[in-house]
Design an enzyme around this catalytic site. Structure first.
Site, short mmCIF file in Angstrom:
data_model
loop_
_atom_site.label_atom_id
_atom_site.label_comp_id
_atom_site.label_asym_id
_atom_site.label_seq_id
_atom_site.Cartn_x
_atom_site.Cartn_y
_atom_site.Cartn_z
CG ASN A 1 -0.21 -0.11 2.51
OD1 ASN A 1 0.56 0.77 2.85
ND2 ASN A 1 -0.41 -1.21 3.23
CG HIS A 2 -0.28 4.41 -2.25
ND1 HIS A 2 0.69 4.28 -3.21
CD2 HIS A 2 -1.47 4.21 -2.85
CE1 HIS A 2 0.10 4.01 -4.36
NE2 HIS A 2 -1.21 3.95 -4.17
#
Ligand code: CTP
Length: 410
Positions: A215-216
């Site tokens: 994920n970011h």
């Protein structure tokens, strides 16, 4: 922690005994000063019994006098003063230095280092009147913290802004202000002798030797917390997923990749921790059977199905194993029904506090240097903050965590 509770003549004064009891429950010594109008709404005897101390109402009451200068002694005795409820009249008197009641006399005698918190409660028209709003601005210039009134049904039967906030909100505000006194900020060692265990960054879940699910998360919020905890004198253990950030000076970084590795690293170190803060964006699912080597496209056809299994919930596991001396803080990233969902997580995972990020607001969540947080405490309190740098957010989170730990730190 010594709290002076000031009570004014407002129908909300009936809540003051409950507030005094809540503060005492949280480890405070409480003394009370009331205006004569407050004594019309709630008997001083009730507060005298609850706090086990005489209640000051009249300036020249023989029983208050002791050896004279009682207002100076009371002002010096307290670590913080909370006026709740505060009437429009008392707010105006504080704004203009008019010390004609026992309450305003002590408020004026406070040292500039002693936090003064004021929770105005009145009907909406009185609250929004320019004179009241001007008095709010004036007292804020003197470093008075205004706890804004809540919205809802008022004693007049009308709906609007003006209600005294919930008891837990008031008690939380006092504890947080207390952890921010100049003395504690100057000492910068409020976490000396304590260990803070943190998780930060994303996790990386292997599909094969070259592909992964992640994920970011940048890790910036968790790293800011690690730096701030170390600055306050804590021993810091930072269990970090893969990020591009350098390990902050003076902290121990344990680098992990997957949710399982993060779980194992946290479980191995949880026993040492006094405060545990889980800021990592942990993958909720991981490939059930990661492939060794590289999966060849030709073996798959035009679609690929990946079977995922749920990872261990690290925060929930810690919640089950939490020791009485430990403070457990989780994060909640919510896209809808923010507070409701975050509070459900707080309860389900047995946290002492949840840091809520609303996923769909500016300056929130992943990547950037700023964040917009709301702190929800297990006591039921809520603190909403405007967008701030992640460093400032880290300070607010640790102030709140330290307030919760007050009995330990005292
Ligand atoms: N968390 C964790 N282990 C997991 C998943 C989440 O420790 N396997 C922690 C996060 O670090 C965070 C908190 O749980 O402190 C909440 O994470 P969040 O992603 O907001 O919620 P979930 O519990 O994963 O639920 P959902 O994704 O359905 O909102």
């Amino acid at each position: 922690m010594k709290i002076l509770l000031g009570i004014c003549g407002s129908i909300a004064a009936y809540k003051a005994p409950l507030l005094a009891r809540e503060l005492i429950k949280r480890g405070a010594q409480v003394r009370v000063v009331m205006t004569p109008s407050a004594a019309k709404f709630v008997q001083p005897l009730v507060l005298q019994n609850l706090t086990r101390h005489g209640v000051a109402v009249e300036m020249f009451d023989e029983s208050t006098q002791n050896d004279g200068s009682w207002h100076i002694h009371l002002a010096r005795w307290c670590d913080a003063m909370l006026i709740a409820p505060c009437s429009a009249a008392t707010l105006g008197k504080i704004a203009h230095g008019i010390s004609d009641t026992a309450l305003t006399l002590v408020a004026l005698a406070l040292s500039p280092k002693t936090p003064l918190l004021v929770a105005p409660a009145m009907d909406t028209e009185m609250w929004i009147h320019p004179a009241t709003q001007r008095n709010v601005e004036i007292v804020q210039r003197y470093n008075v913290t205004i706890i804004p009134p809540a919205e809802g049904e008022l004693a007049s039967g009308f709906q609007g802004v003006g209600r005294l906030p919930e008891i837990a909100v008031l008690a939380d505000a006092v504890l947080v202000s207390f952890s921010q006194t100049p003395f504690q900020q100057e000492s910068e060692q409020s976490l000396h002798g304590k260990t803070v265990l943190l998780t930060a960054g994303p996790t990386v879940e292997r599909i094969d030797d070259v592909r992964f699910i992640s994920n970011h998360s940048s890790g910036k919020m968790g790293y800011a917390l690690a730096r701030e905890a170390a600055r306050r004198g804590a021993k810091v253990v930072l269990v970090s997923g893969p990020v591009t950030l350098a390990a902050p000076d003076g902290i121990e970084r344990v680098s992990v990749e997957s949710a399982q590795q993060m779980y194992e690293a946290v479980m191995a170190r949880r026993g040492e921790a006094d405060i545990l803060i889980l800021a990592a964006a942990v993958a909720d699912f991981t490939p059930a059977a990661p492939h060794t080597g590289k999966i060849k496209k030709a073996t798959l056809g035009t679609t690929m199905t990946l079977e995922l299994t749920q990872t261990q919930d690290i925060l929930a596991s810690l919640g089950k194993l939490k020791q009485p001396h430990q403070t457990l803080i989780g994060f909640a990233l919510e896209a809808a029904e923010h507070e409701e969902n975050a509070r459900k997580k707080l309860v389900a995972k047995n946290c002492d506090m949840i840091v809520l990020n609303a996923a769909n607001t500016v300056d929130s969540g992943f990547g950037g240097d700023r964040n917009t947080i709301t702190l929800l405490s297990a006591h039921g309190g809520t603190q909403v903050f405007p967008p701030m740098s992640k460093e400032e957010c880290a300070r607010k989170i640790l102030d709140a965590a330290t307030a919760g730990l007050y009995n330990l730190l005292a």
